[in-house]
Scaffold this motif. Structure first.
Motif, mmCIF file in Angstrom:
data_model
loop_
_atom_site.group_PDB
_atom_site.id
_atom_site.type_symbol
_atom_site.label_atom_id
_atom_site.label_comp_id
_atom_site.label_asym_id
_atom_site.label_seq_id
_atom_site.Cartn_x
_atom_site.Cartn_y
_atom_site.Cartn_z
ATOM 1 N N MET A 177 0.840 -1.182 0.000
ATOM 2 C CA MET A 177 0.000 0.000 0.000
ATOM 3 C C MET A 177 0.890 1.252 0.000
ATOM 4 O O MET A 177 1.876 1.317 0.722
ATOM 5 C CB MET A 177 -0.915 -0.026 1.218
ATOM 6 N N ALA A 178 0.530 2.225 -0.811
ATOM 7 C CA ALA A 178 1.302 3.470 -0.929
ATOM 8 C C ALA A 178 1.237 4.244 0.385
ATOM 9 O O ALA A 178 0.172 4.453 0.935
ATOM 10 C CB ALA A 178 0.754 4.315 -2.068
ATOM 11 N N ASP A 179 2.404 4.657 0.880
ATOM 12 C CA ASP A 179 2.510 5.371 2.147
ATOM 13 C C ASP A 179 2.367 6.869 1.911
ATOM 14 O O ASP A 179 3.340 7.573 1.652
ATOM 15 C CB ASP A 179 3.847 5.046 2.802
ATOM 16 N N LYS A 195 -1.142 1.971 -8.759
ATOM 17 C CA LYS A 195 -1.884 1.591 -9.964
ATOM 18 C C LYS A 195 -2.010 0.072 -9.972
ATOM 19 O O LYS A 195 -1.277 -0.622 -9.266
ATOM 20 C CB LYS A 195 -1.164 2.060 -11.231
ATOM 21 N N LYS A 196 -2.905 -0.415 -10.791
ATOM 22 C CA LYS A 196 -3.134 -1.858 -10.946
ATOM 23 C C LYS A 196 -3.427 -2.530 -9.608
ATOM 24 O O LYS A 196 -2.824 -3.539 -9.259
ATOM 25 C CB LYS A 196 -1.978 -2.528 -11.669
ATOM 26 N N LEU A 225 1.530 -1.783 -8.493
ATOM 27 C CA LEU A 225 2.565 -0.799 -8.806
ATOM 28 C C LEU A 225 2.441 0.356 -7.821
ATOM 29 O O LEU A 225 1.374 0.963 -7.701
ATOM 30 C CB LEU A 225 2.416 -0.283 -10.239
ATOM 31 N N GLN A 226 3.531 0.671 -7.133
ATOM 32 C CA GLN A 226 3.555 1.777 -6.192
ATOM 33 C C GLN A 226 4.509 2.844 -6.718
ATOM 34 O O GLN A 226 5.651 2.533 -7.053
ATOM 35 C CB GLN A 226 4.012 1.310 -4.815
ATOM 36 N N PHE A 227 4.043 4.079 -6.786
ATOM 37 C CA PHE A 227 4.813 5.191 -7.339
ATOM 38 C C PHE A 227 5.167 6.195 -6.239
ATOM 39 O O PHE A 227 4.341 6.480 -5.368
ATOM 40 C CB PHE A 227 4.005 5.921 -8.415
ATOM 41 N N VAL A 228 6.370 6.756 -6.342
ATOM 42 C CA VAL A 228 6.785 7.873 -5.502
ATOM 43 C C VAL A 228 7.317 8.949 -6.436
ATOM 44 O O VAL A 228 8.167 8.677 -7.289
ATOM 45 C CB VAL A 228 7.873 7.482 -4.477
#
Length: 146
Positions: free
Chosen positions: A1-3, A114-115, A119-122
């Protein structure tokens, strides 16, 4: 999970002097043949105060004085074996030249997935200023962890 708590977190402030020799080496490495980037006389004849900084050279200077591995692993919490460079953008406000001392102030500006979380983006932004406090550029980059 994105922080999301990472948003706004400083990645530090670094300073780097733009050296002529490094500019010449970079120009050669990227295949730049315009003498404006390698010869003082050509730069001055073209109206510059010194050798101009080629556009993407700021990325080289931005990484100095930092430990990218520590930023990725310790701050972002990413696994180096699972990351990719997703995006890079430059927004220029004025030119930088040999002899300038540039300050790079970096922070995390966005974190998202995403997805379905696969996929986790920073997203990181860096404000670049010169020794006179003039705004030179904004650099933006994204890392993705699969």
């Amino acid at each position: 999970m994105a922080d999301k708590s990472l948003i706004g977190r400083s990645l530090g402030v670094t300073t780097s002097e733009v050296e002529k020799g490094r500019l010449r080496f970079f120009a050669k490495a990227i295949g730049e043949t315009d003498p404006v980037y390698t010869e003082d006389a050509a730069a001055i004849a073209a109206g510059y105060k010194a050798l101009p900084v080629p556009p993407t050279f700021l990325l080289c200077l931005e990484s100095e004085g930092r430990n990218p591995q520590a930023i990725v692993e310790d701050i972002m919490g990413f696994d180096l074996g699972r990351i990719l460079h997703a995006e890079q953008a430059f927004n220029y406000h004025r030119m930088a030249f040999a002899g300038d001392v540039l300050t790079f102030d970096s922070r995390i500006v966005d974190v998202y997935e995403k997805k379905g979380g696969a996929l986790q983006f920073v997203v990181q932004e860096t404000r670049v200023t010169n020794q006179d406090g003039e705004h030179i550029a904004d650099l933006r980059s994204s890392l993705v962890q699969r």
